[in-house]
Design a protein around this motif. Structure first.
Motif, PDB file in Angstrom:
ATOM      1  N   SER A  15       0.852  -1.179   0.000  1.00 43.00           N
ATOM      2  CA  SER A  15       0.000   0.000   0.000  1.00 43.00           C
ATOM      3  C   SER A  15       0.893   1.235   0.000  1.00 43.00           C
ATOM      4  O   SER A  15       1.733   1.383   0.880  1.00 43.00           O
ATOM      5  N   LYS A  16       0.722   2.066  -0.991  1.00 38.54           N
ATOM      6  CA  LYS A  16       1.498   3.306  -1.063  1.00 38.54           C
ATOM      7  C   LYS A  16       0.768   4.375  -0.253  1.00 38.54           C
ATOM      8  O   LYS A  16      -0.408   4.623  -0.471  1.00 38.54           O
ATOM      9  N   ASN A  17       1.456   4.957   0.685  1.00 36.71           N
ATOM     10  CA  ASN A  17       0.948   6.008   1.590  1.00 36.71           C
ATOM     11  C   ASN A  17       0.075   5.468   2.724  1.00 36.71           C
ATOM     12  O   ASN A  17      -0.327   6.219   3.571  1.00 36.71           O
ATOM     13  N   ASN A  18      -0.254   4.251   2.766  1.00 33.24           N
ATOM     14  CA  ASN A  18      -0.919   3.522   3.849  1.00 33.24           C
ATOM     15  C   ASN A  18      -1.894   4.356   4.688  1.00 33.24           C
ATOM     16  O   ASN A  18      -1.512   4.809   5.757  1.00 33.24           O
ATOM     17  N   GLY A  20      -3.661   3.868   0.820  1.00 33.32           N
ATOM     18  CA  GLY A  20      -3.448   4.422  -0.504  1.00 33.32           C
ATOM     19  C   GLY A  20      -3.629   3.335  -1.532  1.00 33.32           C
ATOM     20  O   GLY A  20      -4.186   2.266  -1.224  1.00 33.32           O
ATOM     21  N   GLU A  44      -7.958   1.554  -3.068  1.00 36.80           N
ATOM     22  CA  GLU A  44      -7.441   2.189  -1.854  1.00 36.80           C
ATOM     23  C   GLU A  44      -7.581   1.229  -0.676  1.00 36.80           C
ATOM     24  O   GLU A  44      -8.668   0.708  -0.426  1.00 36.80           O
ATOM     25  N   THR A  46      -5.351  -0.178   3.265  1.00 39.12           N
ATOM     26  CA  THR A  46      -4.179  -0.137   4.152  1.00 39.12           C
ATOM     27  C   THR A  46      -3.281  -1.326   3.834  1.00 39.12           C
ATOM     28  O   THR A  46      -3.692  -2.281   3.160  1.00 39.12           O
TER      29      THR A  46
END
Length: 139
Positions: A15-18, A20, A44, A46
């Motif tokens: 997950s990018k930016n968690n 994201g 989107e 986590t």
């Protein structure tokens, strides 16, 4: 396919930016042979949701392939410790996924889960990140 064969499954979620953009990677192996690769974008989510999504996907794929004995390899300490019942599941979203995973586990004659270092899970990690990267590039 022999009924006493144990298939190794490697899983990872990213997950990018968690939270994201998230994806999963799954590799199902019969000895040294890769039987199935899965790289799937989730939307989107986590990191923990992605990790559980990878586990559920892996178990569903194994069931669909008629596999009866599995050893799941994960670098997620949370998934490993919750499935081993060392950690309680408190998050309601995770609890739903945890229960789904337990229901799927009943479909196997043998199940084991191992916590492995991230370096030993590079293939599944790469597949999870590819799914996220492709989705981000499409935007």
């Amino acid at each position: 396919m022999s009924n006493d064969e144990v298939f190794d499954i490697y899983i990872d979620g990213a997950s990018k930016n968690n939270p994201g953009p998230a994806g999963i990677g799954v590799i199902i192996c019969r000895g040294e042979e890769v039987v199935k690769n899965v790289s799937r974008f989730l939307g989107e989510a986590t990191n923990n949701i992605a990790e559980y999504s990878a586990l559920i996907c892996a178990l569903e794929e194994a069931v669909s392939l008629g596999i009866k004995r599995v050893r799941v390899n994960t670098d997620s300490q949370l998934v490993y410790r919750q499935i081993k019942r060392e950690y309680r599941v408190k998050d309601l979203n995770i609890k739903v996924m945890f229960e789904k995973a337990l229901m799927l586990l009943c479909r196997f004659d043998h199940f084991d889960i191992r916590h492995i270092p991230r370096a030993e899970n590079e293939g599944a990690d790469r597949l999870a990140n590819i799914a996220v990267k492709k989705a981000i590039e499409k935007k």
